[in-house]
Structures are given as structure tokens and as C-alpha cells.
Design an enzyme around this catalytic site. Structure first.
Site, mmCIF file in Angstrom:
data_model
loop_
_atom_site.group_PDB
_atom_site.id
_atom_site.type_symbol
_atom_site.label_atom_id
_atom_site.label_comp_id
_atom_site.label_asym_id
_atom_site.label_seq_id
_atom_site.Cartn_x
_atom_site.Cartn_y
_atom_site.Cartn_z
ATOM 1 N N TYR A 1 0.854 -1.185 0.000
ATOM 2 C CA TYR A 1 0.000 0.000 0.000
ATOM 3 C C TYR A 1 0.895 1.243 0.000
ATOM 4 C CZ TYR A 1 -4.020 -2.935 1.366
ATOM 5 O OH TYR A 1 -5.015 -3.890 1.423
ATOM 6 N N PHE B 1 -13.930 -5.503 -0.344
ATOM 7 C CA PHE B 1 -14.997 -4.982 -1.197
ATOM 8 C C PHE B 1 -16.364 -5.255 -0.557
ATOM 9 C CE2 PHE B 1 -12.086 -6.030 -5.063
ATOM 10 C CZ PHE B 1 -11.227 -5.001 -4.701
ATOM 11 N N PRO B 2 -16.558 -4.877 0.713
ATOM 12 C CA PRO B 2 -17.815 -5.211 1.405
ATOM 13 C C PRO B 2 -19.036 -4.491 0.849
ATOM 14 C CG PRO B 2 -16.536 -3.672 2.712
ATOM 15 C CD PRO B 2 -15.654 -4.095 1.570
ATOM 16 N N LEU B 3 -18.807 -3.492 0.004
ATOM 17 C CA LEU B 3 -19.924 -2.795 -0.641
ATOM 18 C C LEU B 3 -19.917 -2.994 -2.149
ATOM 19 C CD1 LEU B 3 -19.872 0.513 1.432
ATOM 20 C CD2 LEU B 3 -21.466 -1.420 1.654
ATOM 21 N N GLY B 4 -19.118 -3.971 -2.634
ATOM 22 C CA GLY B 4 -19.057 -4.251 -4.061
ATOM 23 C C GLY B 4 -18.496 -3.080 -4.844
ATOM 24 N N GLY B 5 -18.607 -3.155 -6.158
ATOM 25 C CA GLY B 5 -18.330 -2.015 -7.013
ATOM 26 C C GLY B 5 -16.922 -1.488 -7.055
ATOM 27 N N PRO C 1 -14.798 -1.746 -12.417
ATOM 28 C CA PRO C 1 -15.856 -1.674 -13.423
ATOM 29 C C PRO C 1 -16.429 -3.068 -13.687
ATOM 30 C CG PRO C 1 -13.968 -0.362 -14.103
ATOM 31 C CD PRO C 1 -13.540 -1.127 -12.893
#
Length: 315
Positions: free
Chosen positions: A72, A227-231, A234
């Protein structure tokens, strides 16, 4: 006899803050079920003071599980954590290996899957974090989920990787081993080595790993979805775009993001969240999601949302 005043209280952190999401077990320690993913701190490279303040604010809010990696910002984020987080904060800092920073590449990341690379990555994390031992190190593989896929000499069997990870655990360099971006078969094969957690892409709209989550519940393995909220890429559906989520959030007077995070905490008892942000307001909103209680009707409406695939490799 230990007095009651000196006995640790599992519902509060070392700093005395109430644990967001309540207490949960991770790598043999009790931590808040809402933690913090530090990747986005790289966005504050030109505002080091703001980045340090954000980390301190997380601790004040009851966060005592921070997820990071040497790759990171090529050590930048680890350096922030080293400066901002102190031993008395009682924070479990988890890192990951399996990739290295590649600042000049088309993607600022390259795989580092070979055993000698895993060891070198742990050593780099130890130096940049300024510690002798990392409580939890996740081995990032490429078996599942969005992201890079291993090719050539980066295709390494799990047994060879676990051998070096277990060796470093025996040496005291790491406290516990986690796995990331793995399949159910790989997890089953790895369990005898002692696996503390699994980090896979998982959210309300991407529940393809439900069988793996159930196995983790049965085996006492923490589930730490990224990615707990997806998206994130693309082509990946966003939780916050789902009509059931927006309607439920509106009815409860909260944000769709908060509802998506709260659903994860309700969905299984071993879920630990590490939502990332570089914004103090978003941090506070994410932590507040851990205080929400969802009624049965809301949960049923969210459970009915269809799941989509997240298996989108990056080229």
C-alpha cells in the site's frame, strides 16, 4: 486474585471506547468487529498530518483492528501506522503478502507468490511497521475474486506457501496466518496448518462464497470480506445501487453504505469488517454502522437481493 477493576472488559477497547460491532475473535484476540482498511490512506500522501489524524480518530472510535500491507503506497501506509498507532492502543495490525508494489507498472502492483518472496515481504512489513512480530499476516493468493492471476513462476502451490508461512510463525515473526482470494478447496486443504481468517471479496451482492463462510463459522475462522460494498472495479455491482438497499436505508434514516455494512455483521457471527476511507466523516459513518440493529423484515428484504459473480481478472 485479580480485581474486577483490572479485568479486561470485552465490550470496550484498550482506550476505553465501546467496540463498534461488538467484540469478536481474530487471531486469538478480542477485537471490535468493525475495523479499518488502510489502503486508501495512500490518497493522503500530500496530507500526512490528516492521515495520522484519521488513524488516531479510528482508535478513538473504538477501532482496534487495522488492515494494511507493505504494497500500500510502497511502504507509505505502513509508515503512517508505525507513527500513529502505539502499543498502549491495543490495536491488532494485520498485514498481507503475496504481492509487491510496482510504482512504475501499468498496475502499481505485481505478484510475489514464491516462498522466498513471501518471506521477503514479511521482513519488509516488519521493518516498515517497526515491530518484531506481526499479529496476523494474510497470504494473498490469486485463486478467486477480482484481481491479478498468477502466471509462470508465480503459479505456486499452497503447500509450498504454507510451509514458509508456518515457518515464520514458528520463528515468531508472525502470530497467525490468514488466507485471501482463495477457493473453498484451497481453504479446506489449508485448515490443518492453522488458519485464523479468510479475506475474500464478499458483499450483499456477491455471495458466491456462502459455503466457504459456513465452513469458517464451523471452524472458528474469522471472515474478513474485502470490497464489502461491491463495485470496486468496473463491472462489479454496487451494494448502494440496489433498490432494496436504498429503500431500506431511507426507511431507517441511514445511508445505503451503512445498511450494507450492517447486513454483513448480522449475516454471520464471525464477520469482521475493514471498510477503508480517507475521509473522517466516512470513517465515522462506517463505525456507526456497527451500532445498527436491523429488524427481521429489513434482513429478509436484503437476503432476497440476488448475488452476482465477482470473478473479474485484471489484465
Amino acid at each position: 486474585m485479580t480485581s474486577s477493576s483490572s479485568t479486561p472488559r470485552p465490550e470496550v477497547t484498550a482506550s476505553g471506547a465501546t467496540r463498534p460491532g461488538g467484540p469478536g475473535l481474530l487471531a486469538g484476540r478480542t477485537v471490535s468487529r468493525v475495523g479499518y482498511g488502510a489502503m486508501q490512506l495512500e490518497r493522503l500522501r500530500q496530507d500526512r498530518g490528516g492521515a495520522l489524524a484519521l488513524l488516531r480518530r479510528a482508535v478513538e472510535l473504538g477501532v482496534d483492528h487495522i488492515d494494511t500491507a507493505q504494497f500500500y503506497g510502497d511502504g507509505f501506509v505502513n509508515g503512517l501506522i508505525r507513527e500513529a498507532i502505539h502499543p498502549e492502543d491495543g490495536v491488532l495490525v494485520a498485514s498481507k503478502v503475496g504481492a509487491d508494489a510496482d510504482p512504475g507498472g501499468p498496475i502499481p502492483l505485481r505478484l510475489a507468490q514464491r516462498p522466498e518472496q513471501l518471506r521477503a515481504s514479511v521482513e519488509d512489513n516488519l521493518v516498515s511497521l517497526g515491530v518484531d512480530r506481526i499479529p496476523l499476516v494474510n497470504l494473498r493468493r490469486t485463486d478467486a475474486g477480482p484481481g491479478l492471476r498468477a502466471e509462470g513462476d508465480q503459479v505456486v502451490g499452497i503447500d509450498d506457501q504454507l510451509a514458509v508461512m508456518v515457518g515464520m510463525r514458528d520463528e515468531g515473526k508472525i502470530g497467525a496466518i490468514g488466507l485471501s482470494s482463495v477457493t473453498l478447496d484451497v481453504l479446506r486443504h489449508a485448515i490443518p496448518a492453522g488458519i485464523a481468517c479468510v479475506q475474500n471479496a464478499y458483499s450483499l451482492v456477491a455471495r458466491g462464497d456462502e459455503d466457504m463462510l459456513e465452513l469458517c463459522v464451523a471452524e472458528g475462522i474469522a471472515w474478513v470480506p474485502y470490497f464489502p460494498l461491491g463495485g470496486a472495479f468496473p463491472g462489479l455491482t454496487k451494494v448502494t445501487d440496489e433498490p432494496a438497499v436504498t429503500a431500506g436505508a431511507r426507511a431507517l434514516g441511514i445511508t445505503p453504505s451503512q445498511l450494507g455494512l450492517a447486513w454483513l455483521l448480522c449475516h454471520a457471527p464471525n464477520v469482521h469488517l475493514i471498510p477503508g476511507t480517507a475521509d473522517a466523516g466516512h470513517l465515522e459513518a462506517n463505525v456507526a454502522a456497527g451500532t445498527l440493529a436491523l429488524d427481521d423484515a429489513t434482513i429478509a428484504a436484503l437476503d432476497a437481493v440476488p448475488s452476482r459473480s465477482v470473478d473479474i481478472p485484471l489484465s
